[in-house]
Design a protein around this motif. Structure first.
Motif, mmCIF file in Angstrom:
data_model
loop_
_atom_site.group_PDB
_atom_site.id
_atom_site.type_symbol
_atom_site.label_atom_id
_atom_site.label_comp_id
_atom_site.label_asym_id
_atom_site.label_seq_id
_atom_site.Cartn_x
_atom_site.Cartn_y
_atom_site.Cartn_z
ATOM 1 N N VAL A 107 75.360 30.354 53.490
ATOM 2 C CA VAL A 107 74.856 29.133 54.108
ATOM 3 C C VAL A 107 73.719 28.578 53.261
ATOM 4 O O VAL A 107 72.858 29.326 52.792
ATOM 5 N N ILE A 108 73.738 27.265 53.082
ATOM 6 C CA ILE A 108 72.608 26.538 52.498
ATOM 7 C C ILE A 108 72.263 25.438 53.493
ATOM 8 O O ILE A 108 73.104 24.589 53.793
ATOM 9 N N SER A 109 71.044 25.471 54.013
ATOM 10 C CA SER A 109 70.648 24.511 55.037
ATOM 11 C C SER A 109 69.256 23.946 54.760
ATOM 12 O O SER A 109 68.371 24.663 54.288
ATOM 13 N N GLY B 223 77.246 38.386 60.305
ATOM 14 C CA GLY B 223 77.186 39.225 59.110
ATOM 15 C C GLY B 223 77.065 38.424 57.821
ATOM 16 O O GLY B 223 77.451 38.897 56.752
ATOM 17 N N ILE B 224 76.510 37.221 57.923
ATOM 18 C CA ILE B 224 76.299 36.388 56.733
ATOM 19 C C ILE B 224 74.944 36.761 56.144
ATOM 20 O O ILE B 224 73.903 36.423 56.699
ATOM 21 N N ASP B 225 74.985 37.460 55.028
ATOM 22 C CA ASP B 225 73.766 37.948 54.391
ATOM 23 C C ASP B 225 73.174 36.963 53.399
ATOM 24 O O ASP B 225 71.978 36.986 53.130
ATOM 25 N N HIS B 226 74.005 36.127 52.831
ATOM 26 C CA HIS B 226 73.548 35.195 51.800
ATOM 27 C C HIS B 226 73.243 33.851 52.448
ATOM 28 O O HIS B 226 74.144 33.169 52.941
ATOM 29 N N LYS B 227 71.962 33.501 52.451
ATOM 30 C CA LYS B 227 71.549 32.250 53.082
ATOM 31 C C LYS B 227 70.319 31.696 52.375
ATOM 32 O O LYS B 227 69.455 32.441 51.934
ATOM 33 N N VAL B 228 70.287 30.380 52.256
ATOM 34 C CA VAL B 228 69.134 29.676 51.716
ATOM 35 C C VAL B 228 68.760 28.649 52.783
ATOM 36 O O VAL B 228 69.511 27.702 53.022
ATOM 37 N N LEU B 229 67.618 28.853 53.419
ATOM 38 C CA LEU B 229 67.174 27.986 54.505
ATOM 39 C C LEU B 229 65.943 27.195 54.067
ATOM 40 O O LEU B 229 65.255 27.577 53.125
ATOM 41 N N ASP C 95 72.090 29.277 42.185
ATOM 42 C CA ASP C 95 71.467 30.590 42.367
ATOM 43 C C ASP C 95 72.411 31.538 43.111
ATOM 44 O O ASP C 95 72.542 32.710 42.736
ATOM 45 N N LEU C 96 73.073 31.040 44.158
ATOM 46 C CA LEU C 96 74.033 31.870 44.892
ATOM 47 C C LEU C 96 75.215 32.241 44.005
ATOM 48 O O LEU C 96 75.696 33.369 44.060
ATOM 49 N N SER C 97 75.661 31.303 43.189
ATOM 50 C CA SER C 97 76.753 31.572 42.265
ATOM 51 C C SER C 97 76.394 32.740 41.344
ATOM 52 O O SER C 97 77.191 33.669 41.160
ATOM 53 N N ASN C 98 75.195 32.706 40.784
ATOM 54 C CA ASN C 98 74.733 33.788 39.908
ATOM 55 C C ASN C 98 74.593 35.097 40.669
ATOM 56 O O ASN C 98 74.994 36.156 40.181
ATOM 57 N N LYS C 99 74.028 35.026 41.872
ATOM 58 C CA LYS C 99 73.818 36.225 42.694
ATOM 59 C C LYS C 99 75.146 36.893 43.047
ATOM 60 O O LYS C 99 75.258 38.121 43.086
ATOM 61 N N LEU C 100 76.174 36.085 43.322
ATOM 62 C CA LEU C 100 77.490 36.606 43.694
ATOM 63 C C LEU C 100 78.370 36.879 42.473
ATOM 64 O O LEU C 100 79.508 37.330 42.618
#
Length: 170
Positions: A51-53, A68-74, A85-90
């Motif tokens: 999620v990106i919010s 169970g969504i661990d990847h989030k940018v709030l 950043d999420l692309s690199n992290k994953l």
């Protein structure tokens, strides 16, 4: 095209976009159970969901934890940087990521993602660039429909997770 992750906006995608404040000023959100099951089954199929919010609330954080969504940018103001950043992290390329948004703030992220999705109630400019527009509105099962669409692209269905397997029929 291989989709390995689905990144979701929240307001207008996982919710209907309305902002409801409680008596103490807390932000309340309403989520649809169909979306939750779609997300869980998509993750069971090996597809990351994140999620990106632009907002942050305890209601949202609780829902993401429940799913169970661990990847989030709030509280995000730059969704393209967050997506990168999420692309690199994953350890994924942007081409392997689908992004679902509904409003103008989502346009840039939708343009750089490999596949863009939008709920039926998205603003016109968002729907124009979407690779797929759901028949369902945000907060009313649009994410579920997007999950089904992604699995269909892989030759699978959500329903197949509930069909008896040959080993169960003995």
């Amino acid at each position: 095209m291989v989709i390995k992750a689905l990144i979701l906006d929240v307001d207008g995608v996982l919710t209907d976009g309305r902002l409801i404040y409680g008596p103490e000023g807390e932000l309340l959100k309403v989520f649809h159970a169909h979306d939750g099951l779609g997300i869980k089954l998509l993750m069971a199929a090996g597809i990351f969901v994140a999620v990106i919010s632009g907002r942050k609330s305890s209601a949202l954080e609780q829902r993401l934890d429940d799913l169970g969504i661990d990847h989030k940018v709030l509280n995000c103001r730059d969704k393209v940087t967050a997506l990168s950043d999420l692309s690199n992290k994953l350890n994924l390329t942007l081409a392997e990521i689908a992004f679902m948004g509904d409003d103008l703030i989502d346009l840039a992220a939708m343009r750089v993602a490999g596949y863009a999705l939008a709920p039926s109630n998205a603003v016109t400019d968002v729907k124009k660039i979407a690779d797929y527009v759901t028949d369902t509105s945000g907060g009313q099962g649009a994410v579920r429909e997007a999950c089904e669409h992604i699995l269909n692209l892989k030759g699978k269905t959500l329903a197949s997770y509930f069909e008896p397997s040959e080993t169960n029929q003995q």
